[in-house]
Design an enzyme around this catalytic site. Structure first.
Site, PDB file in Angstrom:
ATOM      1  N   LYS A  84       5.787  -5.611 -10.607  1.00  9.97           N
ATOM      2  CA  LYS A  84       4.767  -4.578 -10.379  1.00  9.97           C
ATOM      3  C   LYS A  84       4.918  -3.926  -8.998  1.00  9.97           C
ATOM      4  O   LYS A  84       4.344  -2.870  -8.761  1.00  9.97           O
ATOM      5  CB  LYS A  84       3.356  -5.125 -10.587  1.00  9.97           C
ATOM      6  CG  LYS A  84       2.876  -6.134  -9.575  1.00  9.97           C
ATOM      7  CD  LYS A  84       1.420  -6.517  -9.858  1.00  9.97           C
ATOM      8  CE  LYS A  84       0.906  -7.503  -8.817  1.00  9.97           C
ATOM      9  NZ  LYS A  84      -0.489  -7.878  -9.066  1.00  9.97           N
ATOM     10  N   ASP A  85       5.697  -4.550  -8.089  1.00  9.21           N
ATOM     11  CA  ASP A  85       5.934  -3.940  -6.767  1.00  9.21           C
ATOM     12  C   ASP A  85       7.058  -2.907  -6.793  1.00  9.21           C
ATOM     13  O   ASP A  85       7.249  -2.169  -5.822  1.00  9.21           O
ATOM     14  CB  ASP A  85       6.312  -5.018  -5.730  1.00  9.21           C
ATOM     15  CG  ASP A  85       5.168  -5.967  -5.431  1.00  9.21           C
ATOM     16  OD1 ASP A  85       3.998  -5.577  -5.657  1.00  9.21           O
ATOM     17  OD2 ASP A  85       5.438  -7.104  -4.985  1.00  9.21           O
ATOM     18  N   ARG A 132      -7.080   0.061  -9.045  1.00  9.05           N
ATOM     19  CA  ARG A 132      -7.084  -0.152 -10.497  1.00  9.05           C
ATOM     20  C   ARG A 132      -8.152  -1.172 -10.884  1.00  9.05           C
ATOM     21  O   ARG A 132      -8.917  -0.975 -11.841  1.00  9.05           O
ATOM     22  CB  ARG A 132      -5.698  -0.652 -10.948  1.00  9.05           C
ATOM     23  CG  ARG A 132      -5.655  -1.194 -12.370  1.00  9.05           C
ATOM     24  CD  ARG A 132      -4.335  -1.911 -12.648  1.00  9.05           C
ATOM     25  NE  ARG A 132      -4.126  -3.098 -11.833  1.00  9.05           N
ATOM     26  CZ  ARG A 132      -4.668  -4.288 -12.062  1.00  9.05           C
ATOM     27  NH1 ARG A 132      -5.477  -4.464 -13.090  1.00  9.05           N
ATOM     28  NH2 ARG A 132      -4.418  -5.308 -11.272  1.00  9.05           N
ATOM     29  N   ARG A 133      -8.196  -2.286 -10.145  1.00 14.10           N
ATOM     30  CA  ARG A 133      -9.209  -3.302 -10.449  1.00 14.10           C
ATOM     31  C   ARG A 133     -10.608  -2.776 -10.145  1.00 14.10           C
ATOM     32  O   ARG A 133     -11.542  -3.003 -10.915  1.00 14.10           O
ATOM     33  CB  ARG A 133      -8.921  -4.581  -9.649  1.00 14.10           C
ATOM     34  CG  ARG A 133      -7.702  -5.344 -10.159  1.00 14.10           C
ATOM     35  CD  ARG A 133      -7.361  -6.533  -9.263  1.00 14.10           C
ATOM     36  NE  ARG A 133      -6.227  -7.293  -9.809  1.00 14.10           N
ATOM     37  CZ  ARG A 133      -5.327  -7.929  -9.058  1.00 14.10           C
ATOM     38  NH1 ARG A 133      -5.410  -7.886  -7.736  1.00 14.10           N
ATOM     39  NH2 ARG A 133      -4.344  -8.596  -9.626  1.00 14.10           N
ATOM     40  N   ARG A 154      -7.068  -7.467   1.947  1.00 16.19           N
ATOM     41  CA  ARG A 154      -5.616  -7.675   1.953  1.00 16.19           C
ATOM     42  C   ARG A 154      -5.377  -9.147   2.230  1.00 16.19           C
ATOM     43  O   ARG A 154      -6.289  -9.885   2.533  1.00 16.19           O
ATOM     44  CB  ARG A 154      -4.951  -6.873   3.100  1.00 16.19           C
ATOM     45  CG  ARG A 154      -4.808  -5.386   2.920  1.00 16.19           C
ATOM     46  CD  ARG A 154      -3.590  -4.901   2.147  1.00 16.19           C
ATOM     47  NE  ARG A 154      -2.337  -5.618   2.253  1.00 16.19           N
ATOM     48  CZ  ARG A 154      -1.290  -5.237   2.950  1.00 16.19           C
ATOM     49  NH1 ARG A 154      -1.351  -4.128   3.673  1.00 16.19           N
ATOM     50  NH2 ARG A 154      -0.171  -5.916   2.924  1.00 16.19           N
ATOM     51  N   ARG A 160      -7.276 -14.672   0.496  1.00 14.31           N
ATOM     52  CA  ARG A 160      -8.221 -14.033  -0.430  1.00 14.31           C
ATOM     53  C   ARG A 160      -9.212 -15.050  -1.004  1.00 14.31           C
ATOM     54  O   ARG A 160     -10.409 -14.785  -1.072  1.00 14.31           O
ATOM     55  CB  ARG A 160      -7.447 -13.325  -1.555  1.00 14.31           C
ATOM     56  CG  ARG A 160      -6.652 -12.143  -1.031  1.00 14.31           C
ATOM     57  CD  ARG A 160      -5.826 -11.482  -2.121  1.00 14.31           C
ATOM     58  NE  ARG A 160      -4.952 -10.469  -1.537  1.00 14.31           N
ATOM     59  CZ  ARG A 160      -4.749  -9.264  -2.053  1.00 14.31           C
ATOM     60  NH1 ARG A 160      -5.351  -8.909  -3.164  1.00 14.31           N
ATOM     61  NH2 ARG A 160      -3.950  -8.408  -1.464  1.00 14.31           N
ATOM     62  N   CYS A 247       1.687   2.690  -7.116  1.00 11.11           N
ATOM     63  CA  CYS A 247       0.812   1.579  -7.494  1.00 11.11           C
ATOM     64  C   CYS A 247      -0.489   1.612  -6.712  1.00 11.11           C
ATOM     65  O   CYS A 247      -1.318   0.739  -6.841  1.00 11.11           O
ATOM     66  CB  CYS A 247       1.515   0.231  -7.361  1.00 11.11           C
ATOM     67  SG  CYS A 247       1.954  -0.206  -5.699  1.00 11.11           S
TER      68      CYS A 247
END
Length: 322
Positions: A84-85, A132-133, A154, A160, A247
Protein backbone atom coordinates in the site's frame (compact mmCIF):
# COMPACT_ATOMS: atom_id res chain seq x y z
CA UNK A 1 24.85 -15.61 -10.52
CA UNK A 2 27.75 -18.08 -10.62
CA UNK A 3 30.59 -16.15 -9.02
CA UNK A 4 28.28 -14.48 -6.49
CA UNK A 5 26.31 -17.57 -5.49
CA UNK A 6 28.01 -17.90 -2.10
CA UNK A 7 27.64 -14.24 -1.15
CA UNK A 8 24.60 -13.39 1.00
CA UNK A 9 21.68 -11.75 -0.79
CA UNK A 10 21.09 -8.24 0.56
CA UNK A 11 17.46 -7.45 1.36
CA UNK A 12 16.70 -3.76 1.81
CA UNK A 13 14.11 -2.89 4.46
CA UNK A 14 12.84 0.05 6.45
CA UNK A 15 13.96 0.05 10.08
CA UNK A 16 10.60 -0.06 11.85
CA UNK A 17 9.77 -3.12 13.94
CA UNK A 18 6.98 -4.00 11.49
CA UNK A 19 9.16 -3.61 8.37
CA UNK A 20 11.90 -5.72 9.98
CA UNK A 21 9.37 -8.43 10.92
CA UNK A 22 7.85 -8.68 7.44
CA UNK A 23 11.25 -8.51 5.75
CA UNK A 24 12.52 -11.24 8.09
CA UNK A 25 9.66 -13.51 6.97
CA UNK A 26 10.51 -12.90 3.30
CA UNK A 27 14.24 -13.42 4.01
CA UNK A 28 13.51 -16.89 5.41
CA UNK A 29 11.43 -17.82 2.37
CA UNK A 30 14.13 -16.61 -0.06
CA UNK A 31 16.83 -18.44 1.91
CA UNK A 32 14.84 -21.67 1.57
CA UNK A 33 14.34 -21.07 -2.16
CA UNK A 34 17.93 -20.21 -3.03
CA UNK A 35 19.98 -21.96 -0.35
CA UNK A 36 21.82 -18.66 0.06
CA UNK A 37 22.01 -16.61 3.26
CA UNK A 38 19.98 -13.39 3.21
CA UNK A 39 21.08 -10.37 5.21
CA UNK A 40 18.80 -7.45 6.08
CA UNK A 41 20.12 -4.01 5.13
CA UNK A 42 18.32 -1.28 7.12
CA UNK A 43 17.53 1.85 5.16
CA UNK A 44 15.99 5.01 6.59
CA UNK A 45 13.36 6.60 4.36
CA UNK A 46 12.07 10.17 4.33
CA UNK A 47 8.72 8.93 5.64
CA UNK A 48 10.48 7.47 8.70
CA UNK A 49 12.23 10.69 9.73
CA UNK A 50 9.67 13.34 8.79
CA UNK A 51 7.26 14.26 11.55
CA UNK A 52 4.80 15.91 9.19
CA UNK A 53 1.53 14.23 8.32
CA UNK A 54 1.63 11.91 5.31
CA UNK A 55 -0.83 14.21 3.51
CA UNK A 56 1.66 17.10 3.89
CA UNK A 57 4.77 15.25 2.70
CA UNK A 58 3.03 13.86 -0.33
CA UNK A 59 1.91 10.49 0.93
CA UNK A 60 2.85 8.16 -1.88
CA UNK A 61 6.42 7.01 -2.19
CA UNK A 62 7.89 8.56 0.96
CA UNK A 63 8.62 5.11 2.46
CA UNK A 64 9.78 3.68 -0.86
CA UNK A 65 12.12 5.97 -2.78
CA UNK A 66 15.22 5.45 -0.58
CA UNK A 67 14.87 1.67 -0.95
CA UNK A 68 14.46 2.01 -4.71
CA UNK A 69 17.53 4.27 -4.92
CA UNK A 70 19.56 1.62 -3.06
CA UNK A 71 18.30 -1.08 -5.48
CA UNK A 72 19.29 0.92 -8.54
CA UNK A 73 22.67 1.77 -7.03
CA UNK A 74 23.35 -1.94 -6.45
CA UNK A 75 23.63 -1.49 -2.66
CA UNK A 76 20.93 -4.13 -2.13
CA UNK A 77 19.72 -7.06 -4.26
CA UNK A 78 16.01 -6.83 -3.52
CA UNK A 79 13.60 -4.88 -1.31
CA UNK A 80 10.40 -5.62 0.59
CA UNK A 81 7.69 -2.97 0.80
CA UNK A 82 4.18 -2.82 2.21
CA UNK A 83 2.30 -2.81 -1.09
CA UNK A 84 0.00 0.00 0.00
CA UNK A 85 3.06 2.32 0.26
CA UNK A 86 4.01 1.82 -3.41
CA UNK A 87 3.12 4.53 -5.93
CA UNK A 88 0.71 3.11 -8.52
CA UNK A 89 3.12 3.67 -11.43
CA UNK A 90 5.87 1.02 -11.53
CA UNK A 91 9.35 2.29 -12.60
CA UNK A 92 10.54 0.62 -15.81
CA UNK A 93 13.94 -0.32 -14.36
CA UNK A 94 12.49 -2.19 -11.36
CA UNK A 95 10.62 -5.51 -11.42
CA UNK A 96 7.73 -6.18 -9.03
CA UNK A 97 9.02 -9.74 -8.86
CA UNK A 98 6.58 -11.17 -6.31
CA UNK A 99 3.44 -10.38 -4.36
CA UNK A 100 3.18 -13.19 -1.77
CA UNK A 101 -0.18 -14.41 -0.37
CA UNK A 102 -1.93 -11.53 1.36
CA UNK A 103 -2.53 -11.30 5.10
CA UNK A 104 -5.89 -10.14 6.49
CA UNK A 105 -6.58 -6.87 4.58
CA UNK A 106 -8.97 -5.44 7.20
CA UNK A 107 -8.55 -2.52 9.55
CA UNK A 108 -8.94 -3.10 13.28
CA UNK A 109 -9.99 -1.04 16.28
CA UNK A 110 -7.90 -1.05 19.44
CA UNK A 111 -10.03 0.65 22.07
CA UNK A 112 -9.89 1.22 25.82
CA UNK A 113 -11.72 -1.37 27.91
CA UNK A 114 -12.10 -3.57 24.80
CA UNK A 115 -14.94 -1.40 23.47
CA UNK A 116 -16.21 -1.88 19.91
CA UNK A 117 -16.96 0.97 17.50
CA UNK A 118 -20.68 0.59 18.24
CA UNK A 119 -20.14 0.80 22.03
CA UNK A 120 -17.71 3.74 22.06
CA UNK A 121 -19.11 6.68 24.04
CA UNK A 122 -20.56 9.80 22.42
CA UNK A 123 -17.74 12.14 21.34
CA UNK A 124 -15.12 9.35 21.47
CA UNK A 125 -11.66 10.38 20.22
CA UNK A 126 -10.31 7.95 17.62
CA UNK A 127 -6.76 8.27 16.32
CA UNK A 128 -5.72 7.61 12.72
CA UNK A 129 -3.31 9.23 10.26
CA UNK A 130 -5.45 8.17 7.30
CA UNK A 131 -8.05 10.41 5.60
CA UNK A 132 -9.55 7.20 4.13
CA UNK A 133 -10.23 5.85 7.62
CA UNK A 134 -11.50 9.22 8.86
CA UNK A 135 -14.03 9.48 6.02
CA UNK A 136 -15.46 6.01 6.63
CA UNK A 137 -15.40 6.15 10.45
CA UNK A 138 -17.23 9.47 10.43
CA UNK A 139 -19.79 8.14 7.94
CA UNK A 140 -20.29 5.00 10.08
CA UNK A 141 -20.73 7.07 13.25
CA UNK A 142 -23.32 9.20 11.45
CA UNK A 143 -25.23 6.04 10.47
CA UNK A 144 -25.22 4.99 14.12
CA UNK A 145 -26.49 8.46 15.06
CA UNK A 146 -23.48 9.44 17.13
CA UNK A 147 -20.62 11.92 17.11
CA UNK A 148 -16.97 10.93 17.15
CA UNK A 149 -13.79 12.96 16.82
CA UNK A 150 -11.10 11.62 14.49
CA UNK A 151 -7.67 12.75 15.68
CA UNK A 152 -4.70 12.74 13.23
CA UNK A 153 -1.76 10.72 14.60
CA UNK A 154 1.61 9.49 13.30
CA UNK A 155 4.14 7.03 14.66
CA UNK A 156 4.82 3.33 14.82
CA UNK A 157 2.42 0.72 16.18
CA UNK A 158 3.75 1.02 19.77
CA UNK A 159 3.29 4.80 19.71
CA UNK A 160 -0.23 4.57 18.33
CA UNK A 161 -1.43 1.93 20.80
CA UNK A 162 0.23 4.02 23.53
CA UNK A 163 -2.25 6.85 22.89
CA UNK A 164 -5.01 4.47 24.04
CA UNK A 165 -3.18 2.92 27.00
CA UNK A 166 -2.17 6.34 28.36
CA UNK A 167 -5.76 7.59 28.11
CA UNK A 168 -5.12 10.27 25.48
CA UNK A 169 -7.47 8.62 22.97
CA UNK A 170 -10.44 6.27 23.30
CA UNK A 171 -9.32 4.15 20.34
CA UNK A 172 -6.98 3.91 17.35
CA UNK A 173 -7.48 2.21 14.00
CA UNK A 174 -4.61 0.15 12.54
CA UNK A 175 -4.11 -2.50 9.84
CA UNK A 176 -4.77 -6.08 10.98
CA UNK A 177 -1.81 -7.39 8.93
CA UNK A 178 0.77 -5.25 10.70
CA UNK A 179 -0.37 -6.36 14.16
CA UNK A 180 -0.38 -9.99 13.02
CA UNK A 181 3.18 -9.72 11.65
CA UNK A 182 4.55 -8.41 14.97
CA UNK A 183 2.48 -10.82 17.06
CA UNK A 184 0.10 -8.32 18.66
CA UNK A 185 -3.30 -9.42 17.28
CA UNK A 186 -4.44 -10.26 20.83
CA UNK A 187 -4.76 -6.51 21.52
CA UNK A 188 -7.45 -6.03 18.84
CA UNK A 189 -10.85 -4.98 20.23
CA UNK A 190 -12.69 -5.40 16.92
CA UNK A 191 -11.95 -6.36 13.32
CA UNK A 192 -13.66 -3.77 11.11
CA UNK A 193 -15.58 -5.49 8.34
CA UNK A 194 -15.04 -4.12 4.81
CA UNK A 195 -18.79 -3.37 4.63
CA UNK A 196 -18.13 -0.65 7.22
CA UNK A 197 -14.53 0.35 6.46
CA UNK A 198 -12.85 -0.57 3.17
CA UNK A 199 -9.06 -0.92 3.55
CA UNK A 200 -6.39 0.93 1.59
CA UNK A 201 -5.71 -0.51 -1.89
CA UNK A 202 -3.14 -3.30 -1.45
CA UNK A 203 -3.44 -3.38 2.36
CA UNK A 204 -2.12 -6.58 3.92
CA UNK A 205 0.01 -7.45 0.87
CA UNK A 206 3.78 -7.22 0.48
CA UNK A 207 5.73 -6.29 -2.64
CA UNK A 208 9.15 -7.80 -3.42
CA UNK A 209 11.11 -5.69 -5.87
CA UNK A 210 14.46 -6.14 -7.63
CA UNK A 211 16.33 -4.52 -10.51
CA UNK A 212 15.06 -5.41 -13.99
CA UNK A 213 18.66 -6.23 -14.98
CA UNK A 214 18.85 -9.07 -12.42
CA UNK A 215 16.72 -11.55 -14.38
CA UNK A 216 17.89 -14.71 -12.52
CA UNK A 217 16.96 -13.22 -9.13
CA UNK A 218 13.62 -11.91 -10.47
CA UNK A 219 12.82 -15.41 -11.75
CA UNK A 220 13.67 -16.97 -8.38
CA UNK A 221 11.65 -14.42 -6.40
CA UNK A 222 8.68 -14.98 -8.74
CA UNK A 223 8.22 -18.38 -7.07
CA UNK A 224 6.91 -16.51 -4.00
CA UNK A 225 4.19 -14.82 -6.09
CA UNK A 226 0.52 -15.55 -5.40
CA UNK A 227 -1.46 -15.03 -8.63
CA UNK A 228 -4.79 -14.46 -6.84
CA UNK A 229 -3.30 -11.81 -4.56
CA UNK A 230 -1.63 -10.19 -7.56
CA UNK A 231 -4.84 -9.80 -9.61
CA UNK A 232 -6.76 -8.57 -6.55
CA UNK A 233 -4.27 -5.84 -5.62
CA UNK A 234 -3.74 -4.94 -9.30
CA UNK A 235 -7.48 -4.23 -9.61
CA UNK A 236 -7.45 -2.17 -6.38
CA UNK A 237 -4.40 -0.17 -7.41
CA UNK A 238 -5.69 0.53 -10.91
CA UNK A 239 -8.89 1.89 -9.32
CA UNK A 240 -6.70 4.16 -7.18
CA UNK A 241 -4.59 5.24 -10.17
CA UNK A 242 -7.68 5.99 -12.26
CA UNK A 243 -9.06 8.14 -9.44
CA UNK A 244 -5.72 9.99 -9.64
CA UNK A 245 -5.25 9.65 -5.92
CA UNK A 246 -2.09 9.44 -3.91
CA UNK A 247 -2.41 7.46 -0.70
CA UNK A 248 -3.14 10.74 1.10
CA UNK A 249 -6.54 10.84 -0.61
CA UNK A 250 -9.48 9.15 1.08
CA UNK A 251 -9.79 6.12 -1.24
CA UNK A 252 -10.58 2.62 0.00
CA UNK A 253 -10.67 -0.48 -2.20
CA UNK A 254 -10.85 -4.23 -1.78
CA UNK A 255 -11.00 -7.02 -4.34
CA UNK A 256 -12.05 -10.33 -2.89
CA UNK A 257 -12.43 -13.71 -4.47
CA UNK A 258 -15.83 -15.31 -4.23
CA UNK A 259 -15.57 -19.00 -3.46
CA UNK A 260 -18.26 -21.61 -4.04
CA UNK A 261 -17.53 -25.07 -2.61
CA UNK A 262 -13.80 -24.29 -2.45
CA UNK A 263 -13.70 -23.23 -6.10
CA UNK A 264 -12.90 -19.59 -6.84
CA UNK A 265 -15.71 -18.45 -9.13
CA UNK A 266 -15.61 -14.65 -9.34
CA UNK A 267 -13.88 -11.54 -8.07
CA UNK A 268 -15.71 -8.64 -6.48
CA UNK A 269 -14.10 -5.18 -6.42
CA UNK A 270 -15.41 -2.55 -4.01
CA UNK A 271 -14.31 1.08 -3.94
CA UNK A 272 -15.07 4.12 -1.80
CA UNK A 273 -14.01 7.75 -1.88
CA UNK A 274 -15.32 10.38 0.48
CA UNK A 275 -14.83 13.63 2.32
CA UNK A 276 -12.93 13.19 5.59
CA UNK A 277 -15.95 14.39 7.60
CA UNK A 278 -17.84 11.39 6.20
CA UNK A 279 -20.75 13.53 5.00
CA UNK A 280 -20.34 12.47 1.36
CA UNK A 281 -19.23 9.02 0.25
CA UNK A 282 -19.29 7.49 -3.22
CA UNK A 283 -19.26 3.72 -2.75
CA UNK A 284 -19.67 1.24 -5.61
CA UNK A 285 -18.80 -2.37 -6.41
CA UNK A 286 -18.54 -4.64 -9.42
CA UNK A 287 -18.31 -8.41 -9.75
CA UNK A 288 -16.94 -10.42 -12.65
CA UNK A 289 -14.86 -13.43 -13.67
CA UNK A 290 -11.49 -13.71 -11.93
CA UNK A 291 -9.04 -11.74 -14.12
CA UNK A 292 -6.62 -14.03 -15.92
CA UNK A 293 -4.04 -11.28 -16.47
CA UNK A 294 -2.87 -7.99 -15.01
CA UNK A 295 -4.47 -6.22 -17.98
CA UNK A 296 -7.90 -7.69 -17.15
CA UNK A 297 -7.47 -6.77 -13.47
CA UNK A 298 -6.53 -3.21 -14.43
CA UNK A 299 -9.54 -2.94 -16.73
CA UNK A 300 -11.81 -3.94 -13.83
CA UNK A 301 -10.30 -1.18 -11.66
CA UNK A 302 -10.58 1.43 -14.41
CA UNK A 303 -14.22 0.57 -15.10
CA UNK A 304 -15.23 0.89 -11.45
CA UNK A 305 -13.28 4.15 -11.15
CA UNK A 306 -15.10 5.54 -14.20
CA UNK A 307 -18.46 4.64 -12.61
CA UNK A 308 -17.38 6.32 -9.33
CA UNK A 309 -16.28 9.46 -11.20
CA UNK A 310 -19.70 9.52 -12.91
CA UNK A 311 -21.26 9.44 -9.45
CA UNK A 312 -19.29 12.53 -8.37
CA UNK A 313 -16.09 11.06 -6.91
CA UNK A 314 -13.91 13.71 -8.61
CA UNK A 315 -15.47 16.46 -6.52
CA UNK A 316 -14.40 14.66 -3.34
CA UNK A 317 -10.73 14.45 -4.24
CA UNK A 318 -9.75 17.86 -2.89
CA UNK A 319 -7.89 20.40 -5.04
CA UNK A 320 -7.58 18.02 -8.02
CA UNK A 321 -11.19 18.70 -8.93
CA UNK A 322 -10.69 22.46 -9.36
Amino acid sequence: MNDTSSRPLRLGTRRSKLAMAQSGQVAQAVQQLTGRPVELVEITTYGDVSRESLAQIGGTGVFVSALRDALLAGEIDFAVHSLKDLPTKQPEDLALAAIPPREDPRDVLIARDGLTFETLPEGARIGTGSPRRMAQLNAWARELGKEIETVPIRGNIDTRIGFVTNGELDAVVLAAAGLSRIGRSAEVSQFLEPDAVLPAPGQGALAIECAMTNAPLAATLAELDDPYTRVAVTAERSLLAALEAGCSAPVGALADLLVDEQVVTEMRLRGVVGTTDGKTLVQLSTTGPVPSSSEEAMAMGHELAAAMLDKGAAGLMGERAL
